[in-house]
Design an enzyme around this catalytic site. Structure first.
Site, PDB file in Angstrom:
ATOM      1  N   ARG A  33      18.081 -10.779  -9.633  1.00 49.08           N
ATOM      2  CA  ARG A  33      17.249 -11.767 -10.336  1.00 49.08           C
ATOM      3  C   ARG A  33      17.701 -11.825 -11.793  1.00 49.08           C
ATOM      4  NH1 ARG A  33      12.188 -11.678 -13.097  1.00 49.08           N
ATOM      5  NH2 ARG A  33      10.839 -13.469 -12.620  1.00 49.08           N
TER       6      ARG A  33
ATOM      7  N   LYS B  43      16.444  -6.584 -19.495  1.00 47.14           N
ATOM      8  CA  LYS B  43      15.257  -5.741 -19.634  1.00 47.14           C
ATOM      9  C   LYS B  43      15.439  -4.673 -20.707  1.00 47.14           C
ATOM     10  CE  LYS B  43      12.732  -6.670 -15.456  1.00 47.14           C
ATOM     11  NZ  LYS B  43      12.046  -6.139 -14.253  1.00 47.14           N
TER      12      LYS B  43
END
Length: 294
Positions: free
Chosen positions: A263, A229
Site C-alpha cells: 500500500r 511511515k
C-alpha cells in the site's frame, strides 16, 4: 534468507472482478484519502475533484488497487458515519472500472454501503474490533483486510509494550481470522496486515518487518502498508516528504519476506520497484529483451 514465497491457502482469487494469482504476482495498492488530516497527504486530496483526479492518476501509473479513506486511524476529531460516506462514496463510484476498489474503514455500516456501491475490498485497520464487520463481508464477493492494532481508531495509545512483538502480532491475526471464519467469511476472502506503526514504535515495526515471513506463514495474502511511515522517517532521520527511497526499500524487503499487496502513496516508483522485484524472483518476464542478443 534472500526471498520468501509464503505457502498461501488460496493464492488464486477474484477480487473486485479481477483475477489475481498471489503465488505469481504482487498487487500495488494506491492510497487516496478524502481527509483533511491524513498523516502524509495533509488534505491534498480532500476536495472531491482532487480525489477523483488522484484515482485516475493512480490507475494510469499502474495501481492494481485503489484504497479510499474517509477517516484516518490516528487520533483526531470525530467524523460521523454519514460524513465518512459522503467523503468516500463519490470516489468509490469514480474508481469503478479503473482498478480494484478498496475502502479503508472500521465501521460496518460504511462497509455495507461501499460494498453495495462496488468496492471489492474492505480494509479494516481496527482488526475486527467490531465483529459485525465480518458479518457485512460474509456472503458477499468482497475481500476483507484484517489488520493488527491494539487501540480503537482515532484513539491515542502511547508507550505500547510487547513481549515478542512478531509472535503477538501473528497470534492476534490468527485469532481475528478465526473470528471472521466463525462468522461466515470464506478463507479466500481474507487478507492480513501486520499493521506497520499502528500502536507500535519504530523498533517494534522494524522487528515485525525483519520477521515478516512468520506472519506470512499464517497463509493468507499479506498486505504491507509501509508508505512514508514514521519508522522510515525515524530510521533515516527524514521528514514526511523525503521518505520515498526508504519506502521503496521497505516495499521490496516486505515482498521478499512474503508481502503480496503493498500500500503506497507514490504509485509509479512503487510499481516499478515491485515489477523489478517480481522479475528477479522469476515471477515475471521482462517487458522485452534486446541486450546482448544476436
Amino acid at each position: 534468507m534472500t526471498d520468501y514465497l509464503p505457502p498461501l491457502l488460496h493464492a488464486e482469487r477474484v477480487i473486485g472482478g479481477r483475477r489475481f494469482d498471489f503465488s505469481r504476482r504482487v498487487a500495488v495498492m494506491a492510497i487516496v484519502n478524502r481527509t483533511p488530516d491524513s498523516f502524509h497527504d495533509r488534505g491534498r486530496t480532500f476536495a472531491l475533484d482532487r480525489a477523483t483526479e488522484a484515482v485516475r492518476a493512480a490507475a494510469e501509473a499502474g495501481a492494481d488497487w485503489i484504497d479510499i479513506g474517509g477517516v484516518p486511524f490516528a487520533p483526531g476529531p470525530e467524523v460521523s458515519a454519514a460524513e465518512e460516506l459522503d467523503r468516500v462514496l463519490p470516489v468509490v463510484e469514480a474508481a469503478q472500472g479503473l482498478a480494484v476498489v478498496s475502502v479503508d474503514t472500521f465501521r460496518p455500516e460504511v462497509a455495507r454501503a461501499v460494498v453495495k456501491a462496488g468496492a471489492g475490498v474492505v480494509n479494516d485497520t481496527s482488526g475486527l474490533r467490531d465483529p459485525e464487520m465480518a458479518d457485512v463481508v460474509a456472503g458477499t464477493d468482497a475481500s476483507l483486510v484484517i489488520t493488527h492494532s491494539l487501540a480503537a481508531p482515532r484513539t491515542a495509545y502511547p508507550g505500547p509494550t510487547y513481549g515478542d512483538v512478531t509472535t503477538e502480532v501473528a497470534d492476534f491475526l490468527r485469532q481475528r481470522v478465526q473470528l471472521a471464519l466463525d462468522r461466515g467469511v470464506r478463507p479466500e476472502q481474507i487478507i492480513i496486515d501486520p499493521g506497520h506503526d499502528l500502536n507500535k514504535n519504530t523498533l517494534h515495526t522494524l522487528e515485525v518487518t525483519r520477521r515478516l515471513h512468520e506472519v506470512a506463514d499464517i497463509g493468507h495474502p499479506l498486505l504491507a502498508a509501509v508508505s512514508n511511515k514514521d519508522f522510515i522517517g525515524e530510521t533515516l532521520d527524514l521528514p514526511q516528504r523525503e521518505r520515498l527511497s526508504g519506502t521503496l526499500a521497505a516495499v521490496v524487503f516486505c515482498v521478499l519476506r512474503g508481502a503480496r499487496i503493498v500500500r503506497v502513496h507514490d504509485v509509479r516508483p512503487a510499481v516499478e520497484a515491485v515489477r523489478m522485484t517480481e522479475a528477479m524472483l522469476g515471477l515475471r518476464p521482462p517487458a522485452y529483451t534486446r541486450h546482448n542478443l544476436p
